[in-house]
Design a protein around this motif. Structure first.
Motif, mmCIF file in Angstrom:
data_model
loop_
_atom_site.group_PDB
_atom_site.id
_atom_site.type_symbol
_atom_site.label_atom_id
_atom_site.label_comp_id
_atom_site.label_asym_id
_atom_site.label_seq_id
_atom_site.Cartn_x
_atom_site.Cartn_y
_atom_site.Cartn_z
ATOM 1 N N SER A 14 0.827 -1.205 0.000
ATOM 2 C CA SER A 14 0.000 0.000 0.000
ATOM 3 C C SER A 14 0.859 1.253 0.000
ATOM 4 C CB SER A 14 -0.921 0.006 1.235
ATOM 5 O OG SER A 14 -0.168 -0.067 2.435
ATOM 6 N N ARG A 19 0.955 2.259 4.863
ATOM 7 C CA ARG A 19 1.867 1.168 5.185
ATOM 8 C C ARG A 19 2.560 1.362 6.533
ATOM 9 N NH1 ARG A 19 5.327 -2.842 2.111
ATOM 10 N NH2 ARG A 19 6.986 -3.338 3.607
ATOM 11 N N ASP A 299 -8.765 5.269 -1.497
ATOM 12 C CA ASP A 299 -9.240 3.983 -0.999
ATOM 13 C C ASP A 299 -10.133 3.324 -2.044
ATOM 14 O OD1 ASP A 299 -9.407 1.869 0.732
ATOM 15 O OD2 ASP A 299 -10.608 2.891 2.247
ATOM 16 N N ARG A 307 -8.444 -1.118 2.419
ATOM 17 C CA ARG A 307 -7.244 -1.259 3.242
ATOM 18 C C ARG A 307 -7.325 -0.377 4.487
ATOM 19 N NH1 ARG A 307 -5.079 -2.201 -1.918
ATOM 20 N NH2 ARG A 307 -3.537 -3.916 -2.017
#
Length: 326
Positions: A14, A19, A299, A307
């Protein structure tokens, strides 16, 4: 609740803005790992893209809350569904929550102070205006950038309602009851200010707002015991100003970690709502995104695995289950 290996791998694949939080909150990576990822946010992906859209005067889209300041209200865009999410307030909130170091923004606070005024009564930016949610974002972003937000530090305790929380409609005399949305936004803004500055002068006010939500078990009307609205279980990212049980639980997790306190038992029903929304593959699905213009998508589309929601849902359940021995 152990996260499935394939879900963790998917979460780690990501943008750095997400992340580093996965590494810290889910993967249990050492600080030097997630801090290195966080340092990439201003130069890669979402963070770099949003920073590149900053105006020379320090604003985004030429306005404080709406693009182009008061001129926005005379445009065709003002008549479109929703509202644009591209102006200064929303852009600062995103950058702050993505983990961008304030130093990257240089003299942004000073430029905004010189050039940005609220669409409401042409008030100076860092003094805030009359809307609780707007003021909560301004308080947190001002603390992050080192601006003078002393007016807002006084404003929040003074504008709590008798039932303990806040309501954006109260300033216009339209309500004397607190709002789930406004109260959570206020509490989150105060918590961010407190974490950044170390100033706990508003902690009692924040606790009062949190008690308002806890007394309603994050979901229910005090008068009838019914769920306050379908927004409680409609998890969406970005949530902007919208309340949900997941968003509230993520806040109470932050409170617990900052203050070193165990989860309040009154969170239990909301936790089970979040647990029930978890898909068999260990993810959470995006509901309908809030309408309005954005700089870019961050997203998934409606109905797809998110996520950001999966990060929040996973860390909330891991926190709760570890503390309660589930």
């Amino acid at each position: 609740m152990a996260v499935e290996p394939q879900v963790l791998e998917w979460l780690l694949d990501s943008d750095p803005a997400l992340r580093w939080q996965v590494e810290r909150d889910v993967a249990g990576a050492p600080p030097e790992v997630w801090q290195a990822t966080r340092a990439r946010v201003p130069t890669e992906g979402f963070g770099a893209a949003l920073l590149a859209r900053q105006d020379p005067d320090g604003q985004w889209a030429g306005g404080a809350f709406f693009p182009g300041g008061t001129a926005f209200f005379d445009t065709a865009e003002a008549k479109e569904p929703g509202q644009p999410w591209v102006a200064t307030t929303w852009s600062l909130r995103d950058l702050r929550e993505w983990g961008v170091d304030a130093a990257v923004l240089g003299d942004t606070a000073e430029r905004i102070a010189a050039h940005s005024r609220w669409e409401y009564d042409d008030m100076p930016y860092w003094g805030g205006e009359v809307d609780v949610c707007i003021n909560s974002y301004t308080l947190a972003s001002g603390a992050w950038l080192g601006a003078d937000v002393s007016r807002l530090v006084e404003w929040f305790p003074a504008h709590r309602l008798a039932d303990g929380g806040w309501n954006c409609e109260a300033e216009e005399g339209d309500s004397v009851r607190s709002s789930f949305h406004s109260t959570l936004n206020a509490a989150r803004g105060i918590l961010a200010y407190e974490r950044i500055t170390g100033d706990t002068s508003m902690r009692e006010a924040r606790h009062g707002g949190e008690e308002y939500l806890l007394s309603r078990r994050l979901m229910f009307r005090a008068s009838t015991g019914e769920v306050v609205g379908d927004f409680v279980t409609r998890f969406v990212h970005p949530n902007r100003h919208r309340y949900s049980a997941l968003y509230a639980l993520d806040h109470f997790r932050d409170v617990s970690l900052l203050e070193g306190t165990p989860p309040d038992p009154r969170l239990a029903e909301a936790v089970e709502v979040v647990r029930d929304a978890r898909q068999p593959d260990g993810t959470w699905l995006q509901t309908a995104p809030l309408p309005g213009r954005t700089w870019f998508d961050v997203d998934a589309a409606e109905g797809e695995a998110s996520r950001w929601l999966t990060l929040s849902g996973t860390r909330v359940l891991e926190w709760w289950d570890a503390a309660t021995g589930r």
